[in-house]
Design an enzyme around this catalytic site. Structure first.
Site, PDB file in Angstrom:
ATOM      1  N   ARG A 299       0.788  -1.273  -0.133  1.00  0.00           N
ATOM      2  CA  ARG A 299       0.209  -0.005   0.009  1.00  0.00           C
ATOM      3  C   ARG A 299       0.983   1.230   0.010  1.00  0.00           C
ATOM      4  NH1 ARG A 299      -4.027   3.088   3.905  1.00  0.00           N
ATOM      5  NH2 ARG A 299      -5.304   3.886   2.274  1.00  0.00           N
TER       6      ARG A 299
ATOM      7  N   HIS B 247       0.955   4.404  -2.631  1.00  0.00           N
ATOM      8  CA  HIS B 247       0.577   5.667  -1.921  1.00  0.00           C
ATOM      9  C   HIS B 247       1.698   6.534  -2.385  1.00  0.00           C
ATOM     10  CE1 HIS B 247      -3.318   5.589   0.813  1.00  0.00           C
ATOM     11  NE2 HIS B 247      -3.555   5.016  -0.342  1.00  0.00           N
TER      12      HIS B 247
ATOM     13  N   TRP C 219     -12.927 -10.035   8.069  1.00  0.00           N
ATOM     14  CA  TRP C 219     -12.628 -10.703   9.357  1.00  0.00           C
ATOM     15  C   TRP C 219     -11.962 -12.007   8.954  1.00  0.00           C
ATOM     16  CZ3 TRP C 219     -16.499  -7.809   7.545  1.00  0.00           C
ATOM     17  CH2 TRP C 219     -16.641  -6.783   8.318  1.00  0.00           C
TER      18      TRP C 219
HETATM   19  C1  HEM Z   1     -10.112   3.261  -5.926  1.00  0.00           C
HETATM   20  C2  HEM Z   1      -8.499   3.137  -5.398  1.00  0.00           C
HETATM   21  C3  HEM Z   1      -8.552   2.562  -3.951  1.00  0.00           C
HETATM   22  C4  HEM Z   1      -9.008   2.920  -3.175  1.00  0.00           C
HETATM   23  C5  HEM Z   1     -10.245   3.971  -2.538  1.00  0.00           C
HETATM   24  C6  HEM Z   1      -8.290   2.085  -1.960  1.00  0.00           C
HETATM   25  C7  HEM Z   1      -8.871   2.174  -0.602  1.00  0.00           C
HETATM   26  C8  HEM Z   1      -8.220   1.599   0.659  1.00  0.00           C
HETATM   27  C9  HEM Z   1      -8.486   1.656   1.795  1.00  0.00           C
HETATM   28  C10 HEM Z   1      -9.872   2.567   2.361  1.00  0.00           C
HETATM   29  C11 HEM Z   1      -7.947   0.602   2.584  1.00  0.00           C
HETATM   30  C12 HEM Z   1      -7.777   0.419   3.910  1.00  0.00           C
HETATM   31  C13 HEM Z   1      -6.757   1.164   4.661  1.00  0.00           C
HETATM   32  C14 HEM Z   1      -6.616   0.654   6.360  1.00  0.00           C
HETATM   33  O1  HEM Z   1      -7.841   0.784   6.628  1.00  0.00           O
HETATM   34  O2  HEM Z   1      -5.565   0.287   6.795  1.00  0.00           O
HETATM   35  C15 HEM Z   1      -6.817   0.053   1.454  1.00  0.00           C
HETATM   36  C16 HEM Z   1      -5.833  -0.995   1.763  1.00  0.00           C
HETATM   37  C17 HEM Z   1      -5.163  -1.474   0.971  1.00  0.00           C
HETATM   38  N1  HEM Z   1      -4.909  -0.960  -0.462  1.00  0.00           N
HETATM   39 FE1  HEM Z   1      -6.331   0.139  -1.506  1.00  0.00          FE
HETATM   40  N2  HEM Z   1      -7.437   1.321  -2.477  1.00  0.00           N
HETATM   41  C18 HEM Z   1      -7.310   1.829  -3.917  1.00  0.00           C
HETATM   42  C19 HEM Z   1      -6.462   1.156  -4.471  1.00  0.00           C
HETATM   43  C20 HEM Z   1      -5.271   0.430  -4.479  1.00  0.00           C
HETATM   44  C21 HEM Z   1      -4.280   0.239  -5.308  1.00  0.00           C
HETATM   45  C22 HEM Z   1      -3.880   0.532  -6.542  1.00  0.00           C
HETATM   46  C23 HEM Z   1      -3.318  -0.865  -4.776  1.00  0.00           C
HETATM   47  C24 HEM Z   1      -1.995  -1.358  -5.053  1.00  0.00           C
HETATM   48  C25 HEM Z   1      -1.703  -1.706  -6.235  1.00  0.00           C
HETATM   49  C26 HEM Z   1      -3.925  -0.746  -3.475  1.00  0.00           C
HETATM   50  C27 HEM Z   1      -3.299  -1.752  -2.496  1.00  0.00           C
HETATM   51  C28 HEM Z   1      -3.962  -1.840  -1.032  1.00  0.00           C
HETATM   52  C29 HEM Z   1      -3.467  -2.839   0.011  1.00  0.00           C
HETATM   53  C30 HEM Z   1      -2.543  -3.782  -0.170  1.00  0.00           C
HETATM   54  C31 HEM Z   1      -4.224  -2.537   1.236  1.00  0.00           C
HETATM   55  C32 HEM Z   1      -4.160  -3.401   2.469  1.00  0.00           C
HETATM   56  C33 HEM Z   1      -3.257  -2.596   3.484  1.00  0.00           C
HETATM   57  C34 HEM Z   1      -2.928  -3.285   4.605  1.00  0.00           C
HETATM   58  O3  HEM Z   1      -3.397  -4.436   5.018  1.00  0.00           O
HETATM   59  O4  HEM Z   1      -2.392  -2.739   5.861  1.00  0.00           O
HETATM   60  N3  HEM Z   1      -4.977  -0.213  -3.085  1.00  0.00           N
HETATM   61  N4  HEM Z   1      -7.259   0.581   0.453  1.00  0.00           N
END
Ligand code: HEM
Ligand SMILES: CCOC(=O)c1cnc2ccccc2c1N
Length: 290
Positions: free
Chosen positions: A45, A49, A188
């Site tokens: 992530r 970002h 979960w």
């Molecule tokens: C419309 C685009 C996206 C939105 C709105 C979005 C939103 C989110 C949100 C709200 C979380 C939860 C964060 C938390 O509460 O810890 C998350 C987690 C995550 N996102 Fe996205 N995301 C998007 C695109 C992406 C992309 C493009 C990638 C990677 C190529 C990605 C990879 C991840 C990963 C790996 C997590 C898990 C992080 C963790 O477990 O700590 N996301 N995302």
């Protein structure tokens, strides 16, 4: 103009493989983080970002300057929770002071994906640390409460096609949402640290119910304890996205191939790598076990 990549002088594949191995060994070692999910998803992530702030209209933001290291960017509410990944990388940055922050943040995402059995991701060095004044302002990262059209418009800023957008979002097979970070919670027990096409299979196979969560935000929940963000769910509400969801749910190899290409494009957006040789493809730890 694009930023010109300038590789760390005299550093080659072996040097970057050493950084890869240090990150990969630390990932294996610190496996208890976040309920035994580990740091992998968080590192992926972070790599997204630091790259997702890119704006092709003025070539601002993006991974080149490593500006996440400044509070101005790190404290963006959208980056809440990524402090864990940043803390994880501090000793790596100390051990390899020659690597730029932009290269470290992106290499860490590549390492995490490959160590979580994802596709091999070709990676190129040459990002050069910029100043705090170059850090992008907050608000460039997407809003999870929106729909498919918002997602299409958002990624249009980087020049991504429908197919590239769906492939990229497949990374939501990793890790989980945390109420205290983003106001969303779950899945979960189903959170994973293995890269698969499961996100697409779940999207199509589960029956999703829109519910308000404890933070008052609406999310889609399934009776198996899986969850989808409204932006995730938008991929099956929108016919043009849905055909790619179906393609990837059926064909994991196609997903891996398309994810690899879209992820490289995300990490390299705004940077001119033409002066460099070919990209590096790193061996996983398992491939090096002598
Ligand atoms: C419309 C685009 C996206 C939105 C709105 C979005 C939103 C989110 C949100 C709200 C979380 C939860 C964060 C938390 O509460 O810890 C998350 C987690 C995550 N996102 Fe996205 N995301 C998007 C695109 C992406 C992309 C493009 C990638 C990677 C190529 C990605 C990879 C991840 C990963 C790996 C997590 C898990 C992080 C963790 O477990 O700590 N996301 N995302
Ligand atoms: C495969 C079971 O996981 C899921 O269905 C799922 C769905 N959306 C997510 C959104 C953000 C982060 C993780 C997410 C996630 N792990």
């Amino acid at each position: 103009a694009l930023h010109l990549a300038q590789a760390e002088d005299g550093k080659g594949l072996d040097d970057f493989q050493k950084v890869y191995n240090a990150i990969a060994e630390k990932l294996r070692d610190e496996d208890e983080f976040d309920g035994y999910i580990g740091y992998g998803p968080n590192l992926v992530r972070l790599s997204w970002h630091v790259s997702g702030t890119f704006d092709k209209n003025d070539n601002s933001g993006g991974s080149f300057g490593g500006t996440y290291r400044f509070k101005k960017e790190a404290d963006d509410p959208a980056n809440k929770g990524l402090q864990n990944a940043a803390r994880f990388l501090e000793p790596i940055a100390k051990k390899f002071p020659w690597i730029s922050h932009g290269d470290l943040y992106t290499l860490a995402g590549v390492t995490a994906l490959q160590e979580m059995q994802g596709p091999k991701i070709p990676w190129r060095p040459g990002r050069v640390d910029a100043d705090e004044k170059d850090a992008p302002e907050n608000g460039r990262l997407p809003d999870a409460s929106k729909d498919g059209n918002y997602v299409r418009h958002y990624f249009g800023r980087f020049g991504f096609s429908d197919q590239e957008i769906v492939a990229l979002l497949g990374a939501h097979c990793l890790g989980k949402t945390h109420l205290e970070n983003s106001g969303y919670e779950g899945p979960w027990g189903a959170a994973t640290n293995t890269f698969t096409n499961e996100f697409f299979v779940n999207l199509l196979n589960e029956n999703w119910k829109l519910e308000k969560n404890d933070a008052g935000n609406e999310q889609y929940n399934s009776n198996k304890g899986y969850m989808m963000l409204p932006t995730d769910y938008g991929l099956i509400q929108d016919g043009k996205f849905k055909k790619y969801v179906e393609k990837y749910a059926k064909d994991q190899d196609a997903f891996f191939e398309d994810f690899k290409s879209a992820y490289v494009k995300l990490l390299e957006n705004g940077i001119d790598f033409s002066k460099l040789g070919k990209a590096y493809v790193f061996k996983t730890l398992d491939e090096q076990d002598s």
